[in-house]
Design a protein around this motif. Structure first.
Motif, PDB file in Angstrom:
ATOM      1  N   ASP A   1       0.835  -1.209   0.000  1.00  0.00           N
ATOM      2  CA  ASP A   1       0.000   0.000   0.000  1.00  0.00           C
ATOM      3  C   ASP A   1       0.867   1.256   0.000  1.00  0.00           C
ATOM      4  O   ASP A   1       0.560   2.232  -0.687  1.00  0.00           O
ATOM      5  N   GLU A   2       1.955   1.226   0.769  1.00  0.00           N
ATOM      6  CA  GLU A   2       2.849   2.378   0.833  1.00  0.00           C
ATOM      7  C   GLU A   2       3.445   2.686  -0.531  1.00  0.00           C
ATOM      8  O   GLU A   2       3.550   3.851  -0.940  1.00  0.00           O
ATOM      9  N   GLN A   3       3.825   1.646  -1.260  1.00  0.00           N
ATOM     10  CA  GLN A   3       4.397   1.846  -2.592  1.00  0.00           C
ATOM     11  C   GLN A   3       3.335   2.335  -3.579  1.00  0.00           C
ATOM     12  O   GLN A   3       3.615   3.165  -4.452  1.00  0.00           O
ATOM     13  N   VAL A   4       2.127   1.840  -3.434  1.00  0.00           N
ATOM     14  CA  VAL A   4       1.028   2.283  -4.290  1.00  0.00           C
ATOM     15  C   VAL A   4       0.745   3.769  -4.065  1.00  0.00           C
ATOM     16  O   VAL A   4       0.562   4.547  -5.018  1.00  0.00           O
ATOM     17  N   LEU A   5       0.719   4.197  -2.815  1.00  0.00           N
ATOM     18  CA  LEU A   5       0.459   5.610  -2.516  1.00  0.00           C
ATOM     19  C   LEU A   5       1.614   6.497  -2.976  1.00  0.00           C
ATOM     20  O   LEU A   5       1.400   7.632  -3.415  1.00  0.00           O
ATOM     21  N   ALA A   6       2.840   5.970  -2.892  1.00  0.00           N
ATOM     22  CA  ALA A   6       3.978   6.717  -3.428  1.00  0.00           C
ATOM     23  C   ALA A   6       3.834   6.905  -4.935  1.00  0.00           C
ATOM     24  O   ALA A   6       4.123   7.980  -5.485  1.00  0.00           O
ATOM     25  N   ALA A   7       3.368   5.856  -5.622  1.00  0.00           N
ATOM     26  CA  ALA A   7       3.150   5.945  -7.068  1.00  0.00           C
ATOM     27  C   ALA A   7       2.058   6.969  -7.379  1.00  0.00           C
ATOM     28  O   ALA A   7       2.160   7.726  -8.356  1.00  0.00           O
ATOM     29  N   HIS A   8       1.024   6.989  -6.548  1.00  0.00           N
ATOM     30  CA  HIS A   8      -0.070   7.942  -6.780  1.00  0.00           C
ATOM     31  C   HIS A   8       0.420   9.385  -6.605  1.00  0.00           C
ATOM     32  O   HIS A   8      -0.013  10.292  -7.329  1.00  0.00           O
ATOM     33  N   THR A   9       1.325   9.590  -5.668  1.00  0.00           N
ATOM     34  CA  THR A   9       1.910  10.918  -5.469  1.00  0.00           C
ATOM     35  C   THR A   9       2.682  11.352  -6.711  1.00  0.00           C
ATOM     36  O   THR A   9       2.567  12.513  -7.156  1.00  0.00           O
ATOM     37  N   VAL A  10       3.460  10.428  -7.299  1.00  0.00           N
ATOM     38  CA  VAL A  10       4.187  10.719  -8.541  1.00  0.00           C
ATOM     39  C   VAL A  10       3.196  11.086  -9.649  1.00  0.00           C
ATOM     40  O   VAL A  10       3.375  12.072 -10.381  1.00  0.00           O
ATOM     41  N   LEU A  11       2.121  10.308  -9.750  1.00  0.00           N
ATOM     42  CA  LEU A  11       1.146  10.532 -10.817  1.00  0.00           C
ATOM     43  C   LEU A  11       0.461  11.887 -10.673  1.00  0.00           C
ATOM     44  O   LEU A  11       0.270  12.609 -11.666  1.00  0.00           O
ATOM     45  N   LYS A  12       0.094  12.259  -9.444  1.00  0.00           N
ATOM     46  CA  LYS A  12      -0.641  13.508  -9.234  1.00  0.00           C
ATOM     47  C   LYS A  12       0.187  14.752  -9.568  1.00  0.00           C
ATOM     48  O   LYS A  12      -0.376  15.801  -9.861  1.00  0.00           O
ATOM     49  N   ARG A  13       1.509  14.607  -9.535  1.00  0.00           N
ATOM     50  CA  ARG A  13       2.344  15.751  -9.942  1.00  0.00           C
ATOM     51  C   ARG A  13       2.126  16.079 -11.416  1.00  0.00           C
ATOM     52  O   ARG A  13       2.231  17.229 -11.833  1.00  0.00           O
ATOM     53  N   HIS A  14       1.829  15.064 -12.201  1.00  0.00           N
ATOM     54  CA  HIS A  14       1.632  15.245 -13.646  1.00  0.00           C
ATOM     55  C   HIS A  14       0.156  15.376 -13.997  1.00  0.00           C
ATOM     56  O   HIS A  14      -0.206  16.119 -14.916  1.00  0.00           O
ATOM     57  N   LEU A  15      -0.686  14.613 -13.291  1.00  0.00           N
ATOM     58  CA  LEU A  15      -2.120  14.608 -13.559  1.00  0.00           C
ATOM     59  C   LEU A  15      -2.852  14.810 -12.236  1.00  0.00           C
ATOM     60  O   LEU A  15      -3.269  13.841 -11.577  1.00  0.00           O
ATOM     61  N   PRO A  16      -3.020  16.059 -11.810  1.00  0.00           N
ATOM     62  CA  PRO A  16      -3.572  16.341 -10.474  1.00  0.00           C
ATOM     63  C   PRO A  16      -4.970  15.775 -10.236  1.00  0.00           C
ATOM     64  O   PRO A  16      -5.355  15.545  -9.086  1.00  0.00           O
ATOM     65  N   ALA A  17      -5.751  15.585 -11.293  1.00  0.00           N
ATOM     66  CA  ALA A  17      -7.120  15.082 -11.123  1.00  0.00           C
ATOM     67  C   ALA A  17      -7.196  13.564 -11.013  1.00  0.00           C
ATOM     68  O   ALA A  17      -8.285  13.000 -10.875  1.00  0.00           O
ATOM     69  N   ALA A  18      -6.045  12.885 -11.054  1.00  0.00           N
ATOM     70  CA  ALA A  18      -6.043  11.416 -11.067  1.00  0.00           C
ATOM     71  C   ALA A  18      -6.681  10.837  -9.805  1.00  0.00           C
ATOM     72  O   ALA A  18      -6.493  11.347  -8.695  1.00  0.00           O
ATOM     73  N   LEU A  19      -7.438   9.774 -10.001  1.00  0.00           N
ATOM     74  CA  LEU A  19      -8.107   9.063  -8.902  1.00  0.00           C
ATOM     75  C   LEU A  19      -7.522   7.663  -8.771  1.00  0.00           C
ATOM     76  O   LEU A  19      -7.375   6.942  -9.763  1.00  0.00           O
ATOM     77  N   LEU A  20      -7.200   7.278  -7.555  1.00  0.00           N
ATOM     78  CA  LEU A  20      -6.752   5.918  -7.250  1.00  0.00           C
ATOM     79  C   LEU A  20      -7.884   5.159  -6.562  1.00  0.00           C
ATOM     80  O   LEU A  20      -8.478   5.651  -5.595  1.00  0.00           O
ATOM     81  N   ILE A  21      -8.187   3.958  -7.064  1.00  0.00           N
ATOM     82  CA  ILE A  21      -9.066   3.021  -6.364  1.00  0.00           C
ATOM     83  C   ILE A  21      -8.159   2.003  -5.688  1.00  0.00           C
ATOM     84  O   ILE A  21      -7.422   1.277  -6.365  1.00  0.00           O
ATOM     85  N   LEU A  22      -8.159   1.959  -4.381  1.00  0.00           N
ATOM     86  CA  LEU A  22      -7.286   1.059  -3.627  1.00  0.00           C
ATOM     87  C   LEU A  22      -8.138  -0.026  -2.973  1.00  0.00           C
ATOM     88  O   LEU A  22      -9.055   0.271  -2.197  1.00  0.00           O
ATOM     89  N   VAL A  23      -7.822  -1.289  -3.294  1.00  0.00           N
ATOM     90  CA  VAL A  23      -8.615  -2.419  -2.785  1.00  0.00           C
ATOM     91  C   VAL A  23      -7.685  -3.386  -2.054  1.00  0.00           C
ATOM     92  O   VAL A  23      -7.006  -4.209  -2.679  1.00  0.00           O
ATOM     93  N   PRO A  24      -7.606  -3.306  -0.718  1.00  0.00           N
ATOM     94  CA  PRO A  24      -6.783  -4.261   0.025  1.00  0.00           C
ATOM     95  C   PRO A  24      -7.296  -5.685  -0.167  1.00  0.00           C
ATOM     96  O   PRO A  24      -8.496  -5.914  -0.324  1.00  0.00           O
TER      97      PRO A  24
END
Length: 431
Positions: free
Chosen positions: A250-273
């Protein structure tokens, strides 16, 4: 036949039984948590209640993953054998819930008994199945021995042995050989799996390579329509999903989402444990790191400020995959072995995974060879891959179409397994 240490399969099973009796307090503590209000814990001792006078088929699927994989086969059994009652067992409560959600009253469900001789005997005596079907490979020595004594043929469907499982079974060679010699038919999902079963003592005449049942995944129109409605309610924004994630992932997924939002601020992550007992923990962590979280169990309608949708319900993963532009499949950035890559692929969603894919190596390689899967090493690389894919519609669509083509081209395991089960039933009737 004796092993090199002089241990026969019978002696090996006796030693195994002695061991599990000694460990019984620990074993009982472990399964105590796997409970459902509709199923008394005494089922773990084989004390089940069955009704009706129709013949029964019994299929065992250990947990959610096995239930999902076996779903096309379960539907086929209901169609092929309408004169039989179908009983499903699981080891976990989440697996039981998935059976209930998917099949309702069309099947019966019980928890699998612990593998004590008395529990196995009570279970088989009460159930009286005409045929036992094990989905994938959860083999229990005393349960299989009881089936043999009661003349219940055992079939292994979608049989798989990861490298780790193979090494473990090989360490207990006499016990493994004794189990496999009792199995009437093994439908191995790959040539490698077939060779491993044979090396452990399965009889060559009883092993066939069927391919993977996961390729026979059937996505119904109701699921597709639910995905379309949900996605439309979110407006125009990039959406990606991380499905079946584990601790450390999960930590790595959220880190990836942070990278993505720098380029695409409107990006949405669906996280399913992967496991429902982690929903609260993951929700707290997501809020702690600053994500604007909405929980699916509370309200699927999002605001423009929502950056993360937490998939904290059971049975909705396929619908959520269908909402996404890109799917990361979990259990693959940490050494779990990976989860079902074919679910998003069947929907035409671009697939990304980590490198830990021992549980489905052949499927993963087939997707990669067809340019239908991207592999990343960590959260940073995942973020960079997301930026690239969500900024390139043509490449993303090409990846999704390739995945759908791989799924379509490799169907057939279900038909082969159905034929084998019908043949085993016919043979058991003759005897």
């Amino acid at each position: 036949m004796r092993s090199r240490l002089g241990v026969t399969p019978r002696l090996a099973r006796w030693l195994y039984t002695l061991t599990i009796y000694l460990l019984s307090p620990l074993i009982w503590w472990r399964v105590w948590r796997e409970w459902a209000p509709t199923h008394p814990r005494r089922e773990r001792l084989g004390l089940i209640r069955v009704g009706g006078g129709r013949p029964r088929l019994w299929l065992h699927a250990a947990s959610v993953g096995e239930v999902v994989t076996a779903t096309p086969l379960i539907r086929a059994l209901l169609d092929d054998h309408p004169d039989h009652d179908l009983v499903i067992t699981t080891m976990t409560a989440t697996g039981a819930e998935r059976v209930r959600q998917t099949f309702g009253e069309r099947v019966s469900h019980h928890f699998l008994p612990l593998d004590f001789p008395g529990s196995a005997r009570r279970f088989i005596t009460r159930l009286k199945p005409r045929l036992a079907i094990i989905a994938e490979t959860e083999l229990w020595p005393n349960l299989l021995a009881t089936c043999q004594r009661r003349n219940v043929p055992v079939v292994v469907a979608n049989g798989r042995l990861s490298a780790g499982a193979f090494r473990l079974y090989r360490r207990f060679g006499a016990l493994s050989r004794g189990m496999l010699e009792t199995v009437a038919w093994i439908g191995a999902k790959s040539t490698v799996d077939s060779e491993r079963f044979l090396a452990l003592g399965a009889l060559p005449s009883r092993v066939a390579v069927t391919g993977a049942l996961k390729f026979d995944l059937d996505v119904d129109e109701a699921t597709r329509e639910a995905s379309r409605r949900l996605r439309a309610s979110w407006g125009e924004r990039p959406v990606w999903i991380a499905g079946s994630t584990h601790p450390g992932e999960d930590e790595q997924v959220l880190a990836a989402h942070t990278v993505l939002k720098r380029h695409l601020p409107a990006a949405l992550l669906i996280l399913v444990p992967r496991h429902p007992q982690r929903f609260e923990e993951v929700n707290a962590y997501c809020c702690e790191v600053g994500e604007q979280v909405q929980r699916l169990s509370i309200e699927p309608t999002l605001t423009a400020a929502t950056t993360l949708l937490l998939g904290d319900t059971m049975g909705d993963l396929m619908t959520l995959y269908g909402c996404a532009d890109v799917a990361f499949v979990g259990g693959s950035l940490v050494p779990i072995g990976g989860h079902n890559l074919l679910e998003p692929a069947a929907l035409g969603v671009a697939v990304v995974s980590g490198p830990y894919l021992d549980n489905l190596r052949e499927i993963a390689d087939t997707l990669a060879q067809s340019d239908a899967r991207i592999e990343v090493e960590d959260g940073q690389a995942l973020g960079e891959a997301l930026v690239a894919l969500l900024s390139d519609d043509e490449r993303r669509h090409r990846l999704g179409e390739a995945g759908q083509a791989v799924v379509a081209a490799n169907r057939g395991a279900l038909a082969r397994t159905r034929r084998a089960i019908t043949a085993q039933l016919a043979a058991s009737t003759e005897h």
